[in-house]
Structures are given as C-alpha cells and as structure tokens.
Design a protein around this motif. Structure first.
Motif, PDB file in Angstrom:
ATOM      1  N   VAL A 132      32.331  33.822 -51.190  1.00 12.81           N
ATOM      2  CA  VAL A 132      33.112  32.907 -52.023  1.00 12.81           C
ATOM      3  C   VAL A 132      34.477  33.519 -52.332  1.00 12.81           C
ATOM      4  N   ALA A 133      34.494  34.785 -52.706  1.00 14.57           N
ATOM      5  CA  ALA A 133      35.761  35.443 -53.035  1.00 14.57           C
ATOM      6  C   ALA A 133      36.699  35.445 -51.835  1.00 14.57           C
ATOM      7  N   ARG A 134      36.164  35.744 -50.663  1.00 13.27           N
ATOM      8  CA  ARG A 134      36.985  35.772 -49.451  1.00 13.27           C
ATOM      9  C   ARG A 134      37.476  34.372 -49.120  1.00 13.27           C
ATOM     10  N   ALA A 135      36.602  33.373 -49.243  1.00 12.41           N
ATOM     11  CA  ALA A 135      36.992  31.987 -48.955  1.00 12.41           C
ATOM     12  C   ALA A 135      38.024  31.487 -49.950  1.00 12.41           C
ATOM     13  N   LEU A 136      37.873  31.844 -51.216  1.00  9.23           N
ATOM     14  CA  LEU A 136      38.834  31.419 -52.238  1.00  9.23           C
ATOM     15  C   LEU A 136      40.203  32.045 -51.999  1.00  9.23           C
ATOM     16  N   ASP A 137      40.233  33.314 -51.679  1.00  7.10           N
ATOM     17  CA  ASP A 137      41.504  33.989 -51.395  1.00  7.10           C
ATOM     18  C   ASP A 137      42.182  33.342 -50.192  1.00  7.10           C
ATOM     19  N   PHE A 138      41.422  33.103 -49.145  1.00  9.75           N
ATOM     20  CA  PHE A 138      41.974  32.495 -47.928  1.00  9.75           C
ATOM     21  C   PHE A 138      42.489  31.087 -48.190  1.00  9.75           C
ATOM     22  N   THR A 139      41.692  30.257 -48.856  1.00 11.60           N
ATOM     23  CA  THR A 139      42.138  28.883 -49.084  1.00 11.60           C
ATOM     24  C   THR A 139      43.348  28.843 -50.001  1.00 11.60           C
ATOM     25  N   GLY A 140      43.427  29.776 -50.935  1.00 11.65           N
ATOM     26  CA  GLY A 140      44.615  29.841 -51.786  1.00 11.65           C
ATOM     27  C   GLY A 140      45.884  30.030 -50.976  1.00 11.65           C
ATOM     28  N   GLN A 141      45.779  30.764 -49.881  1.00 11.79           N
ATOM     29  CA  GLN A 141      46.929  31.008 -49.010  1.00 11.79           C
ATOM     30  C   GLN A 141      47.192  29.860 -48.040  1.00 11.79           C
ATOM     31  N   MET A 142      46.137  29.139 -47.662  1.00  8.31           N
ATOM     32  CA  MET A 142      46.249  28.143 -46.587  1.00  8.31           C
ATOM     33  C   MET A 142      46.109  26.699 -47.055  1.00  8.31           C
ATOM     34  N   GLU A 144      47.918  24.389 -48.543  1.00  5.38           N
ATOM     35  CA  GLU A 144      48.904  23.346 -48.212  1.00  5.38           C
ATOM     36  C   GLU A 144      48.824  22.952 -46.750  1.00  5.38           C
ATOM     37  N   MET A 145      48.693  23.921 -45.870  1.00  3.13           N
ATOM     38  CA  MET A 145      48.534  23.594 -44.455  1.00  3.13           C
ATOM     39  C   MET A 145      47.235  22.812 -44.258  1.00  3.13           C
ATOM     40  N   GLY A 146      46.181  23.199 -44.959  1.00  2.00           N
ATOM     41  CA  GLY A 146      44.910  22.489 -44.858  1.00  2.00           C
ATOM     42  C   GLY A 146      45.020  21.043 -45.306  1.00  2.00           C
ATOM     43  N   ARG A 147      45.776  20.817 -46.370  1.00  4.57           N
ATOM     44  CA  ARG A 147      45.966  19.433 -46.835  1.00  4.57           C
ATOM     45  C   ARG A 147      46.790  18.639 -45.829  1.00  4.57           C
ATOM     46  N   GLN A 148      47.828  19.245 -45.297  1.00  3.18           N
ATOM     47  CA  GLN A 148      48.664  18.551 -44.313  1.00  3.18           C
ATOM     48  C   GLN A 148      47.856  18.145 -43.080  1.00  3.18           C
ATOM     49  N   ARG A 149      46.885  18.955 -42.721  1.00  5.70           N
ATOM     50  CA  ARG A 149      46.068  18.681 -41.536  1.00  5.70           C
ATOM     51  C   ARG A 149      44.812  17.877 -41.853  1.00  5.70           C
ATOM     52  N   GLY A 150      44.646  17.479 -43.108  1.00 10.54           N
ATOM     53  CA  GLY A 150      43.517  16.640 -43.491  1.00 10.54           C
ATOM     54  C   GLY A 150      42.211  17.383 -43.722  1.00 10.54           C
ATOM     55  N   ALA A 151      42.239  18.723 -43.703  1.00  7.86           N
ATOM     56  CA  ALA A 151      41.018  19.492 -43.914  1.00  7.86           C
ATOM     57  C   ALA A 151      40.636  19.560 -45.382  1.00  7.86           C
ATOM     58  N   PHE A 152      41.623  19.507 -46.267  1.00  3.54           N
ATOM     59  CA  PHE A 152      41.385  19.584 -47.707  1.00  3.54           C
ATOM     60  C   PHE A 152      41.934  18.341 -48.372  1.00  3.54           C
ATOM     61  N   GLY A 153      41.275  17.936 -49.459  1.00  3.36           N
ATOM     62  CA  GLY A 153      41.738  16.802 -50.242  1.00  3.36           C
ATOM     63  C   GLY A 153      42.640  17.252 -51.373  1.00  3.36           C
ATOM     64  N   PRO A 154      43.077  16.310 -52.186  1.00  8.74           N
ATOM     65  CA  PRO A 154      43.882  16.672 -53.352  1.00  8.74           C
ATOM     66  C   PRO A 154      43.066  17.574 -54.276  1.00  8.74           C
ATOM     67  N   GLY A 170      37.331  23.112 -56.251  1.00  6.66           N
ATOM     68  CA  GLY A 170      38.457  22.369 -56.810  1.00  6.66           C
ATOM     69  C   GLY A 170      39.712  22.484 -55.969  1.00  6.66           C
ATOM     70  N   VAL A 171      39.996  23.682 -55.470  1.00 11.43           N
ATOM     71  CA  VAL A 171      41.201  23.906 -54.658  1.00 11.43           C
ATOM     72  C   VAL A 171      41.188  23.027 -53.411  1.00 11.43           C
ATOM     73  N   ILE A 172      40.020  22.899 -52.786  1.00 12.78           N
ATOM     74  CA  ILE A 172      39.984  22.135 -51.535  1.00 12.78           C
ATOM     75  C   ILE A 172      39.696  20.651 -51.740  1.00 12.78           C
ATOM     76  N   GLY A 173      39.534  20.246 -53.006  1.00 13.96           N
ATOM     77  CA  GLY A 173      39.398  18.824 -53.271  1.00 13.96           C
ATOM     78  C   GLY A 173      37.994  18.339 -53.540  1.00 13.96           C
ATOM     79  N   ARG A 174      37.078  19.242 -53.855  1.00 14.90           N
ATOM     80  CA  ARG A 174      35.712  18.849 -54.196  1.00 14.90           C
ATOM     81  C   ARG A 174      35.546  18.909 -55.714  1.00 14.90           C
ATOM     82  N   ASP A 175      34.765  17.990 -56.228  1.00 12.10           N
ATOM     83  CA  ASP A 175      34.424  17.993 -57.649  1.00 12.10           C
ATOM     84  C   ASP A 175      33.131  18.776 -57.819  1.00 12.10           C
ATOM     85  N   PRO A 176      33.187  19.951 -58.480  1.00 13.38           N
ATOM     86  CA  PRO A 176      31.970  20.750 -58.642  1.00 13.38           C
ATOM     87  C   PRO A 176      30.856  20.020 -59.389  1.00 13.38           C
ATOM     88  N   ALA A 177      31.184  18.984 -60.120  1.00 20.72           N
ATOM     89  CA  ALA A 177      30.165  18.237 -60.872  1.00 20.72           C
ATOM     90  C   ALA A 177      29.599  17.061 -60.066  1.00 20.72           C
TER      91      ALA A 177
END
Length: 180
Positions: A132-142, A144-154, A170-177
C-alpha cells in the motif's frame, strides 16, 4: 527488483485468492470500479496479467480478450516474467515507460482491484502495508497522467487521519466507504 518482486507476488496471491472464491452467481454484481461488474473486473484482471506478462518480457501491447476464468494461472505467468532480472532493465518497447514504472502500475492494479473484488463479493481483504505504501507513493507521482489516460477517476476526499489504504483509494477515485 529486489524489493518490488515480493510486493508484486504477495499482492497477486491475495488477488488470486479472492478471484478463486468468487461464485458465478456474483458475476453480475457491481464493483467500486463503476465501469466493471464482478465478471468484467475479473476479465480486466485476466487482461492485466496477460499484458504485464508480455511487457515483462519486453513484448508487445496485447488487447483484452473475452473472459476465460484463468486469472490465477495468467498471474503466475506474469510473476514468472518479472522474476527474470532482465525484465527490470531499460524501457518497455510497447509503452515507452521505464520497466520499474510498469511494475508499480501492476502493483497498483493488484492492490486496488483486489479491494474492488473483495468489496463487491463480501470477502475480507487486508492489503499488505508495504505494498500500500509503495502504491500510494507511486500514484501520488503519477496520478495526473493516470487521470489523463482514464486509469484514475476524480479524487475522493478522505479524512486527514485516513489510513494509507483509504488515501490510496481516494487519490485514484475510489470511495473507501463504497458498498454494493
């Protein structure tokens, strides 16, 4: 490679276990990933495994095929491809990205889609904190590119004291609840 392969392996094994436990009567159930029901999500995971096996061998981009029901077996092939030292060298000819970036993309898919599947099918899921820590760090860096390419939501707002996993969601657009 030394620190990523164990994370990729454990995340893949967790997700494979979840896939194996899905009942056929759950295939039409919604998932937190709004574009997929359970069967479509498993089919997406099959494609992710096939794609990242090809990429790990410096092969071509592969298109998604119809659902087969063999994600765990395909995922074993993915891990075998990435367990070779040369898989980590250089840039992917198919995607033009560093191989380490692709490995992180795979890890994010396994961690997040594992949660998607567990949540949709009522299974217990506890991702590995290191993954999780590695994925969170990576997604934090990527992100915007992920959103532009449709991989991540708002982004979805989460409390300031949210767990690292909830922040990742939350960062990638999922609601934890999210619940079905």
């Amino acid at each position: 490679m030394d620190d990523m392969m164990p994370l990729m392996t454990r995340a893949t094994e967790r997700t494979s276990g979840l896939v194996r436990a899905v009942r056929q009567d759950q295939f039409g159930s919604p998932t937190p990933c709004a574009k997929f029901d359970v069967k479509e999500l498993i089919n997406h995971l099959e494609w992710v495994a096939e794609l990242f096996e090809s990429l790990g061998r410096k092969g071509p981009w592969v298109e998604q095929e119809p659902y087969v029901g063999d994600f765990p077996e395909r995922a074993e092939g993915t891990l075998a491809a990435w367990s070779r030292g040369e898989a980590w060298d250089g840039t992917s000819p198919a995607m033009g990205l560093p191989m380490t970036t692709l490995a992180h993309m795979y890890l994010v898919d396994m961690v997040v889609h594992g949660w998607d599947l567990a949540r949709a099918t009522g299974q217990r899921y506890e991702p590995e904190p290191e993954g999780v820590a590695r994925a969170l760090d990576f997604t934090g860096q990527m992100v915007e590119m992920g959103r532009q390419r449709g991989a991540f939501g708002p982004p979805v707002a989460v409390p300031d004291d949210a767990s690292a996993f909830d922040r990742l969601l939350g960062v990638i657009g999922r609601d934890p609840a999210w619940t079905p």
